[in-house]
Design a protein around this motif. Structure first.
Motif, PDB file in Angstrom:
ATOM      1  N   LYS A 155       0.672  -1.218   0.212  1.00 45.36           N
ATOM      2  CA  LYS A 155       0.088  -0.242  -0.225  1.00 45.36           C
ATOM      3  C   LYS A 155       1.430   1.592  -0.285  1.00 45.36           C
ATOM      4  O   LYS A 155       1.770   1.242   0.729  1.00 45.36           O
ATOM      5  CB  LYS A 155      -1.235  -0.111   1.442  1.00 45.36           C
ATOM      6  CG  LYS A 155      -1.701   0.611   1.170  1.00 45.36           C
ATOM      7  CD  LYS A 155      -2.277   0.997   2.718  1.00 45.36           C
ATOM      8  CE  LYS A 155      -3.293   2.584   3.116  1.00 45.36           C
ATOM      9  NZ  LYS A 155      -4.446   2.998   3.173  1.00 45.36           N
ATOM     10  N   ILE A 187       1.636   4.715   1.129  1.00 48.29           N
ATOM     11  CA  ILE A 187       1.473   5.709   1.726  1.00 48.29           C
ATOM     12  C   ILE A 187       1.880   7.050   1.583  1.00 48.29           C
ATOM     13  O   ILE A 187       1.155   8.197   2.223  1.00 48.29           O
ATOM     14  CB  ILE A 187       1.610   4.871   3.645  1.00 48.29           C
ATOM     15  CG1 ILE A 187       1.282   3.850   3.374  1.00 48.29           C
ATOM     16  CG2 ILE A 187       0.852   5.674   4.422  1.00 48.29           C
ATOM     17  CD1 ILE A 187       1.466   2.954   4.708  1.00 48.29           C
ATOM     18  N   PRO A 195      -6.392  15.233   6.177  1.00 53.72           N
ATOM     19  CA  PRO A 195      -7.020  14.333   6.532  1.00 53.72           C
ATOM     20  C   PRO A 195      -6.583  13.233   7.883  1.00 53.72           C
ATOM     21  O   PRO A 195      -5.407  13.176   6.896  1.00 53.72           O
ATOM     22  CB  PRO A 195      -8.312  13.955   5.603  1.00 53.72           C
ATOM     23  CG  PRO A 195      -7.194  15.081   4.175  1.00 53.72           C
ATOM     24  CD  PRO A 195      -6.428  15.621   4.837  1.00 53.72           C
ATOM     25  N   GLY A 215      -5.647   9.753   7.956  1.00 54.46           N
ATOM     26  CA  GLY A 215      -5.004   8.868   7.147  1.00 54.46           C
ATOM     27  C   GLY A 215      -4.101   9.351   5.818  1.00 54.46           C
ATOM     28  O   GLY A 215      -4.005   8.779   4.881  1.00 54.46           O
ATOM     29  N   LYS A 274       0.432  11.274   7.624  1.00 58.40           N
ATOM     30  CA  LYS A 274       0.724  11.983   9.029  1.00 58.40           C
ATOM     31  C   LYS A 274       1.431  11.654  10.103  1.00 58.40           C
ATOM     32  O   LYS A 274       3.372  11.656  10.014  1.00 58.40           O
ATOM     33  CB  LYS A 274      -0.216  13.330   9.602  1.00 58.40           C
ATOM     34  CG  LYS A 274      -0.757  14.150   8.307  1.00 58.40           C
ATOM     35  CD  LYS A 274      -2.279  15.033   9.197  1.00 58.40           C
ATOM     36  CE  LYS A 274      -2.716  14.262  10.188  1.00 58.40           C
ATOM     37  NZ  LYS A 274      -3.893  13.346   8.952  1.00 58.40           N
ATOM     38  N   SER A 275       0.898  10.453  10.514  1.00 60.26           N
ATOM     39  CA  SER A 275       2.005   9.696  11.412  1.00 60.26           C
ATOM     40  C   SER A 275       2.587   8.860  11.055  1.00 60.26           C
ATOM     41  O   SER A 275       4.297   8.943  11.682  1.00 60.26           O
ATOM     42  CB  SER A 275       0.494   9.272  12.342  1.00 60.26           C
ATOM     43  OG  SER A 275      -0.067   9.866  13.631  1.00 60.26           O
ATOM     44  N   THR A 276       2.723   7.942   9.647  1.00 56.45           N
ATOM     45  CA  THR A 276       3.314   7.448   9.221  1.00 56.45           C
ATOM     46  C   THR A 276       5.008   7.894   8.648  1.00 56.45           C
ATOM     47  O   THR A 276       6.284   7.547   9.238  1.00 56.45           O
ATOM     48  CB  THR A 276       2.847   6.578   7.711  1.00 56.45           C
ATOM     49  OG1 THR A 276       1.661   6.162   7.633  1.00 56.45           O
ATOM     50  CG2 THR A 276       3.835   6.432   6.807  1.00 56.45           C
ATOM     51  N   TYR A 328       7.861   0.144   8.403  1.00 56.07           N
ATOM     52  CA  TYR A 328       8.204   0.734   6.888  1.00 56.07           C
ATOM     53  C   TYR A 328       8.446   0.357   6.118  1.00 56.07           C
ATOM     54  O   TYR A 328       9.961   0.645   6.351  1.00 56.07           O
ATOM     55  CB  TYR A 328       7.097   2.283   7.138  1.00 56.07           C
ATOM     56  CG  TYR A 328       6.116   2.344   7.888  1.00 56.07           C
ATOM     57  CD1 TYR A 328       4.715   2.845   7.393  1.00 56.07           C
ATOM     58  CD2 TYR A 328       6.207   3.226   9.448  1.00 56.07           C
ATOM     59  CE1 TYR A 328       4.047   2.726   8.200  1.00 56.07           C
ATOM     60  CE2 TYR A 328       5.127   3.058  10.047  1.00 56.07           C
ATOM     61  CZ  TYR A 328       3.952   3.616   9.698  1.00 56.07           C
ATOM     62  OH  TYR A 328       2.597   3.121  10.568  1.00 56.07           O
TER      63      TYR A 328
HETATM   64  P1  ADP Z   1      -3.285   9.979   9.969  1.00 54.35           P
HETATM   65  O1  ADP Z   1      -1.863  10.066  10.964  1.00 54.35           O
HETATM   66  O2  ADP Z   1      -2.874  11.367   8.641  1.00 54.35           O
HETATM   67  O3  ADP Z   1      -3.982  10.430  10.044  1.00 54.35           O
HETATM   68  P2  ADP Z   1      -1.410   7.352   9.076  1.00 54.35           P
HETATM   69  O4  ADP Z   1      -0.042   7.894   8.911  1.00 54.35           O
HETATM   70  O5  ADP Z   1      -1.576   7.493  10.431  1.00 54.35           O
HETATM   71  O6  ADP Z   1      -2.085   8.668   8.741  1.00 54.35           O
HETATM   72  O7  ADP Z   1      -1.588   6.145   8.098  1.00 54.35           O
HETATM   73  C1  ADP Z   1      -1.872   6.404   6.992  1.00 54.35           C
HETATM   74  C2  ADP Z   1      -2.451   5.654   5.921  1.00 54.35           C
HETATM   75  O8  ADP Z   1      -1.792   4.546   6.272  1.00 54.35           O
HETATM   76  C3  ADP Z   1      -4.187   5.608   6.730  1.00 54.35           C
HETATM   77  O9  ADP Z   1      -4.493   4.479   5.665  1.00 54.35           O
HETATM   78  C4  ADP Z   1      -3.235   3.673   7.432  1.00 54.35           C
HETATM   79  O10 ADP Z   1      -4.341   2.972   7.522  1.00 54.35           O
HETATM   80  C5  ADP Z   1      -2.136   3.367   6.671  1.00 54.35           C
HETATM   81  N1  ADP Z   1      -1.227   2.333   7.830  1.00 54.35           N
HETATM   82  C6  ADP Z   1      -0.096   3.454   8.744  1.00 54.35           C
HETATM   83  N2  ADP Z   1       0.187   2.647   9.673  1.00 54.35           N
HETATM   84  C7  ADP Z   1      -0.320   1.136   9.440  1.00 54.35           C
HETATM   85  C8  ADP Z   1       0.286  -0.041   9.704  1.00 54.35           C
HETATM   86  N3  ADP Z   1       0.823  -0.104  11.047  1.00 54.35           N
HETATM   87  N4  ADP Z   1      -0.913  -0.901   9.746  1.00 54.35           N
HETATM   88  C9  ADP Z   1      -2.110  -1.085   8.503  1.00 54.35           C
HETATM   89  N5  ADP Z   1      -2.296   0.128   8.144  1.00 54.35           N
HETATM   90  C10 ADP Z   1      -1.079   1.457   8.042  1.00 54.35           C
END
Ligand code: ADP
Ligand code: MG
Length: 245
Positions: A14, A16, A35, A37, A40-42, A53
């Protein structure tokens, strides 16, 4: 301080983060909004070294050195700090013991003498006073049973002890009451005067009442789709992400 170049991140096929580039100089604040997902956290996790990752393209330089091949602990020792969106609880790990070991590991790395218990207590008293943290939380296990806001303040306490050069705050404002938020923002301003750099991830414009970011970036589907002044943030508050162009 930080140079992110065409960073592309995938997780189990996927996509990201999609060719994301960002440059941060010493003493700058970059606010990242977007928004749920959007990645940002990634981005924060990848910079801190979360190994789940896959980096499929691009590179990151931190203080001129390749960041992505460094172990998380080395990134920390070199001055990068991530305050987690959801800090973990660790039972069996005394908070004070953790904080002292953390600080002394950093001091040792910088060839400074390690603080003994009395020196550490003097320092920590000062820092918890700055953040109006209850002293009793130091004797408890790390984040164990802490409220959401208390966990965020415990992250901030680590920042005041370490004074890292690049500080990434992943939704530090979520869960903080207004007095705690003011204290956090006041301490961020003090760190800025020491030329520390910040990435502040947030959903709210409240933080912008206390600091003047150099840039606000909007992340959508893993791409920075807009960068500008804090006016962008106020615009989003009015019309939502759907209507931002
Ligand atoms: P945000 O912090 O912007 O809300 P994230 O970075 O947490 O978004 O997530 C970005 C996308 O990557 C989302 O679709 C999330 O479901 C997916 N994702 C991130 N980390 C994981 C993980 N450990 N397992 C599965 N999906 C993940
Ligand atoms: Mg997030």
């Amino acid at each position: 301080m930080l140079n992110i170049n065409q960073l592309t991140i995938t997780l189990k096929d996927k996509l990201i983060l999609d060719k994301l580039s960002l440059e941060i100089h010493p003493g700058e604040i970059h606010v990242i909004m977007g928004p749920n997902g959007s990645g940002k956290s990634t981005l924060a996790q990848v910079l801190a070294g979360n190994p789940i990752y896959n980096v499929s393209n691009g590179f990151v330089l931190f203080k001129g050195e390749n960041l992505l091949n460094q172990k998380p602990e080395l990134r920390s020792l070199n001055g990068l700090f991530l305050a987690f969106q959801s800090p973990v609880e660790i039972s069996g790990l005394n908070n004070m013991y953790f904080l002292k070991s953390m600080l002394n590991a950093h001091r040792k790395f910088k060839n400074l003498s390690e603080l003994d218990s009395i020196e550490f207590l003097t320092l920590i008293d000062l820092k918890i006073e700055q953040l109006k943290i209850e002293k009793s939380s130091l004797g408890r296990n790390f984040n164990n049973g802490f409220s959401g806001g208390e966990k965020k303040m415990n992250e901030m306490l680590q920042i005041l002890l370490l004074e890292p050069d690049l500080i990434i705050l992943d939704e530090i404002d979520s869960g903080l009451d207004i007095d705690a938020l003011k204290l956090v923002m006041f301490n961020i301003s003090s760190l800025l005067k020491k030329q520390k750099s910040f990435i502040i991830i947030t959903h709210y414009t409240k933080v912008l009442e206390y600091i003047q970011p150099n840039f606000v970036h909007i992340l959508s589907h893993g791409k920075i789709v807009k960068s500008g002044t804090r006016e962008i943030a106020f615009q989003i508050e009015q019309v939502g992400y759907e209507n931002i162009h």
